[in-house]
Design an enzyme around this catalytic site. Structure first.
Site, mmCIF file in Angstrom:
data_model
loop_
_atom_site.group_PDB
_atom_site.id
_atom_site.type_symbol
_atom_site.label_atom_id
_atom_site.label_comp_id
_atom_site.label_asym_id
_atom_site.label_seq_id
_atom_site.Cartn_x
_atom_site.Cartn_y
_atom_site.Cartn_z
ATOM 1 C CE LYS A 148 38.389 24.897 56.539
ATOM 2 N NZ LYS A 148 37.921 25.606 55.329
ATOM 3 C CE LYS A 164 40.927 28.868 58.238
ATOM 4 N NZ LYS A 164 41.063 29.382 56.877
#
Ligand code: C2G
Length: 138
Positions: A44, A46
């Protein structure tokens, strides 16, 4: 029993996260939260401060949450909805429309995102204090 499902990273738990979970529980009797694993968060884009195990334990301790499952990929939602017999899928409206394909399997609800709070804001605040740059008025 009406079952609700939502997903998220839930890093550095804050008021916006908490409000999402509190409101999500109002749509049913049993709330399942899919917590993004550390590996999935890298996909993602992140980088988490807290490891999956800590984030999962913290979310599980919230009174509105009944079950925590790992979120390993973008593609597990339909299987999770079927496996857990989910009635309502809920996400914050920063995801509005992105999960409408799930309407074939359950109700899909996007809740208003809590303004002016995010994990990024918290990280910037902590970093600014660390660097002595008090750029957020307390
Ligand atoms: N949220 C919110 N208000 C904020 C911040 C977050 O309502 N100020 C909501 C988001 O909309 C999301 C949930 O809190 O529904 C978790 O947010 P994140 O941890 O940022 O999750 P995200 O990275 O959006 O991951 O497959 C879905 C993804 O795993 C969602």
């Amino acid at each position: 029993m009406k079952k609700v499902l939502t997903y998220g990273t839930y890093d550095l738990l804050h008021y916006g996260h908490f409000r999402l979970l509190k409101r999500a529980k109002e749509f049913g009797d049993y709330l399942i939260v899919g917590i993004s694993t550390d590996e999935f968060n890298l996909i993602k884009g992140k980088k988490c401060v807290q490891p999956f195990a800590h984030r999962a334990e913290i979310i599980k301790s919230i009174r509105y949450v009944d079950e925590v499952i790992p979120e390993n990929s973008w593609d597990q939602k339909i299987d999770d909805i079927i496996k857990h017999k989910v009635d309502v899928f809920i996400m914050g409206n920063d995801w509005k429309g992105k999960f409408d394909f799930l309407k074939e399997y359950c109700e899909v609800v996007y809740l208003e995102r809590t303004p002016e709070i995010s994990t990024t804001i918290l990280k910037d605040h902590i970093n600014s204090k660390k660097n002595g740059k008090e750029n957020i008025k307390t």
